[in-house]
Design a protein around this motif. Structure first.
Motif, PDB file in Angstrom:
ATOM      1  N   VAL A   1       0.853  -1.200   0.000  1.00  0.00           N
ATOM      2  CA  VAL A   1       0.000   0.000   0.000  1.00  0.00           C
ATOM      3  C   VAL A   1       0.887   1.248   0.000  1.00  0.00           C
ATOM      4  O   VAL A   1       1.692   1.440   0.914  1.00  0.00           O
TER       5      VAL A   1
ATOM      6  N   LYS B   1      -0.347   4.576  -0.803  1.00  0.00           N
ATOM      7  CA  LYS B   1      -1.079   5.857  -0.817  1.00  0.00           C
ATOM      8  C   LYS B   1      -0.307   6.877   0.025  1.00  0.00           C
ATOM      9  O   LYS B   1       0.646   6.502   0.729  1.00  0.00           O
TER      10      LYS B   1
ATOM     11  N   TYR C   1       3.342   6.651   2.170  1.00  0.00           N
ATOM     12  CA  TYR C   1       3.455   7.009   3.589  1.00  0.00           C
ATOM     13  C   TYR C   1       4.650   7.953   3.799  1.00  0.00           C
ATOM     14  O   TYR C   1       5.448   7.793   4.726  1.00  0.00           O
TER      15      TYR C   1
ATOM     16  N   MET D   1      -7.932   1.787  -4.367  1.00  0.00           N
ATOM     17  CA  MET D   1      -8.857   1.416  -3.294  1.00  0.00           C
ATOM     18  C   MET D   1      -9.894   2.513  -3.027  1.00  0.00           C
ATOM     19  O   MET D   1     -10.869   2.300  -2.335  1.00  0.00           O
TER      20      MET D   1
ATOM     21  N   ARG E   1     -18.113   3.395   5.874  1.00  0.00           N
ATOM     22  CA  ARG E   1     -17.385   4.416   5.123  1.00  0.00           C
ATOM     23  C   ARG E   1     -17.764   4.262   3.659  1.00  0.00           C
ATOM     24  O   ARG E   1     -18.579   5.005   3.152  1.00  0.00           O
TER      25      ARG E   1
ATOM     26  N   HIS F   1     -12.967  -3.522   4.524  1.00  0.00           N
ATOM     27  CA  HIS F   1     -11.901  -2.920   5.340  1.00  0.00           C
ATOM     28  C   HIS F   1     -12.410  -2.826   6.771  1.00  0.00           C
ATOM     29  O   HIS F   1     -13.579  -2.549   6.994  1.00  0.00           O
TER      30      HIS F   1
ATOM     31  N   CYS G   1      -5.591  -5.276   6.434  1.00  0.00           N
ATOM     32  CA  CYS G   1      -4.514  -4.287   6.464  1.00  0.00           C
ATOM     33  C   CYS G   1      -3.444  -4.878   7.405  1.00  0.00           C
ATOM     34  O   CYS G   1      -3.591  -6.013   7.863  1.00  0.00           O
ATOM     35  N   SER G   2      -2.403  -4.114   7.727  1.00  0.00           N
ATOM     36  CA  SER G   2      -1.336  -4.649   8.590  1.00  0.00           C
ATOM     37  C   SER G   2      -1.901  -5.189   9.907  1.00  0.00           C
ATOM     38  O   SER G   2      -1.628  -6.330  10.284  1.00  0.00           O
TER      39      SER G   2
ATOM     40  N   ARG H   1      -3.377  -6.294   2.129  1.00  0.00           N
ATOM     41  CA  ARG H   1      -3.025  -4.925   1.728  1.00  0.00           C
ATOM     42  C   ARG H   1      -2.216  -4.326   2.863  1.00  0.00           C
ATOM     43  O   ARG H   1      -2.752  -3.856   3.850  1.00  0.00           O
ATOM     44  N   ILE H   2      -0.896  -4.377   2.693  1.00  0.00           N
ATOM     45  CA  ILE H   2      -0.012  -4.000   3.807  1.00  0.00           C
ATOM     46  C   ILE H   2       0.632  -2.641   3.563  1.00  0.00           C
ATOM     47  O   ILE H   2       1.383  -2.456   2.605  1.00  0.00           O
ATOM     48  N   GLY H   3       0.336  -1.712   4.444  1.00  0.00           N
ATOM     49  CA  GLY H   3       0.973  -0.399   4.389  1.00  0.00           C
ATOM     50  C   GLY H   3       2.051  -0.298   5.442  1.00  0.00           C
ATOM     51  O   GLY H   3       3.209  -0.691   5.244  1.00  0.00           O
ATOM     52  N   ILE H   4       1.668   0.151   6.614  1.00  0.00           N
ATOM     53  CA  ILE H   4       2.615   0.583   7.656  1.00  0.00           C
ATOM     54  C   ILE H   4       3.695  -0.448   7.987  1.00  0.00           C
ATOM     55  O   ILE H   4       4.855  -0.081   8.198  1.00  0.00           O
TER      56      ILE H   4
ATOM     57  N   TYR I   1       1.311   7.246  11.152  1.00  0.00           N
ATOM     58  CA  TYR I   1       0.790   7.443   9.795  1.00  0.00           C
ATOM     59  C   TYR I   1       0.765   8.935   9.442  1.00  0.00           C
ATOM     60  O   TYR I   1       1.139   9.348   8.355  1.00  0.00           O
TER      61      TYR I   1
HETATM   62  C1  LIG Z   1      -4.459   2.249   4.083  1.00  0.00           C
HETATM   63  C2  LIG Z   1      -5.201   1.029   3.808  1.00  0.00           C
HETATM   64  C3  LIG Z   1      -4.630  -0.226   4.038  1.00  0.00           C
HETATM   65  C4  LIG Z   1      -3.254  -0.393   4.670  1.00  0.00           C
HETATM   66  O1  LIG Z   1      -3.285  -0.075   6.041  1.00  0.00           O
HETATM   67  P1  LIG Z   1      -2.013  -0.295   6.985  1.00  0.00           P
HETATM   68  O2  LIG Z   1      -2.563  -0.119   8.359  1.00  0.00           O
HETATM   69  O3  LIG Z   1      -1.045   0.790   6.671  1.00  0.00           O
HETATM   70  O4  LIG Z   1      -1.478  -1.630   6.711  1.00  0.00           O
HETATM   71  C5  LIG Z   1      -5.357  -1.341   3.665  1.00  0.00           C
HETATM   72  N1  LIG Z   1      -6.581  -1.227   3.117  1.00  0.00           N
HETATM   73  C6  LIG Z   1      -7.172  -0.043   2.902  1.00  0.00           C
HETATM   74  C7  LIG Z   1      -8.529   0.019   2.292  1.00  0.00           C
HETATM   75  C8  LIG Z   1      -6.508   1.128   3.247  1.00  0.00           C
HETATM   76  O5  LIG Z   1      -7.093   2.305   3.031  1.00  0.00           O
END
Ligand SMILES: *Cc1c(COP(=O)(O)O)cnc(C)c1O
Length: 383
Positions: free
Chosen positions: A34, A36, A40, A83, A135, A165, A206-207, A222-225, A367
């Protein structure tokens, strides 16, 4: 240093994080990176090319502008998933470029079908369903309509994913709500199955969810942080450690933010430093100015609070953080001089300023801190 500051991305730290993530999720789960919010704050163009070199080929973004940045960098070498927002005027570009996207309401679905027909192509969609976050996502009573539309338009729609989500998987206090969401998602999936319509994949994590609720991993995460080497919250970190014998943090911070001293001056006891009277010198002091301020993303709430590293020692921000600069106390640092390195995030000698530490001095989430770092600061990949 030719610029006020620089952001460094550590490739081996990133490789370490990816290896860890892939190990815990296994081969059957696709890892979507991820990126966006300018990855980060890491800088989306630099980050994505580094990630690709490390073997990542699936990226999730919020909007089409971000998708275009990735396309420019990697062309067709990676899968891109939007997304969030696809404006109607961007729909053609999205479909033509095989960019995948969340469809969360009727008008988006209609627009996708309409544009796909016009182009005689297939839109690759992920149906996002409402499970309790409130949401975006189709409500339960809309699902049958969605199913019949997808069945009717199979020539123009590739039903790639079913997704949702979670509303705060990083906090134990949301456990009941998230649990209910997991249950709702399964029910909605069954509703699709009963109508003989199956998505190619399902995804929801997510994470935080991927660690706290392993059943949410499904086909793709879907891994961001976490890929940036940071935990979504202390609770998630503790939960992870609890399951391990060795209590070592498997993640490594990818980002460092460095600047240098711009000027040094001495002040007398009783002098006020900077705007107003928020800081008065209680003794003779030496002050270093650093060319970083809130316009670069160093929050004003760190006034009289923030910590930086100079000569391997911790120095406190004194007075208010200004638009383009701030002052730090270097009284106890021998030989601090103009051009010396100042670490805002990162390590110097034995000490570190971690991203998490910012939430101790101001109430910024990791974040928020990261995504506020100015896009204008140059990013550099280091080995
Ligand atoms: C930002 C986001 C993620 C990733 O979240 P993290 O906590 O950073 O892993 C996954 N899915 C959606 C829909 C998001 O908006």
């Amino acid at each position: 240093m030719h610029t006020n500051s620089i952001i460094e991305l550590n490739r081996s730290a990133y490789q370490n994080n990816i290896d860890f993530i892939k190990k815990i999720f296994g081969k059957k789960v696709t890892f979507s990176s991820v990126v966006k919010g300018n990855a980060y704050g890491h800088g989306v163009v630099e980050f994505v090319s580094m990630a690709f070199d490390c073997g990542v080929n699936h990226f999730s973004v919020f909007d089409v502008q971000e998708a275009k940045e990735i396309k420019k960098t990697l062309q067709d070498q990676a899968t891109i998933l939007v997304m969030g927002l696809v404006q109607d005027e961007d729909m053609e570009w999205v479909i033509k470029n095989n960019v995948e996207f969340f469809v969360f309401d009727k008008s988006r679905l209609k627009e996708a079908v309409k544009t796909a027909k016009k182009l005689a192509l297939k839109a690759i969609i992920h149906i996002e369903v409402e499970t309790g976050m409130n949401r975006t996502g189709f409500d339960r009573n809309e699902i049958n309509r969605v199913i019949s539309t997808i069945k009717k338009e199979t020539n123009y729609i590739n039903f790639k994913g079913l997704c949702t989500h979670y509303a705060g998987a990083e906090s134990i206090s949301n456990h009941y709500r998230v649990d209910k969401q997991i249950h709702n998602f399964e029910e909605i999936y069954q509703q699709f199955c009963k109508n003989n319509l199956k998505p190619e994949i399902r995804h929801s994590a997510c994470s935080a969810a991927s660690i706290m609720y392993s059943q949410t991993r499904m086909d793709l995460v879907r891994i961001g942080i976490m890929q940036y080497g940071l935990w979504p919250s202390p609770a998630v970190f503790v939960t992870y450690l609890h399951s391990k014998k060795n209590k070592i943090d498997p993640l490594q911070r990818v980002i460092s933010w460095k600047s240098s001293i711009m000027s040094i001056k001495n002040v007398n006891t009783g002098d006020f430093i900077g705007y107003g009277t928020s800081f008065m010198a209680k003794r003779k002091m030496t002050i270093a100015t650093v060319p970083i301020g809130y316009s670069h993303g160093y929050s004003r709430s760190l006034s009289n609070q923030g910590r930086v590293l100079i000569h391997g020692q911790r120095c406190v921000v004194i007075g208010s953080v200004n638009m383009n600069m701030m002052t730090v106390d270097v009284t106890d640092i021998n030989l601090a001089k103009k051009h010396d390195e100042v670490v805002l995030i990162g390590t110097q000698d034995q000490l570190s300023v971690t991203v998490a530490s910012f939430s101790d001095f101001s109430n910024q989430l990791n974040y928020e801190l990261l995504t506020r770092i100015s896009t204008a600061i140059p990013r550099k990949i280091i080995e």
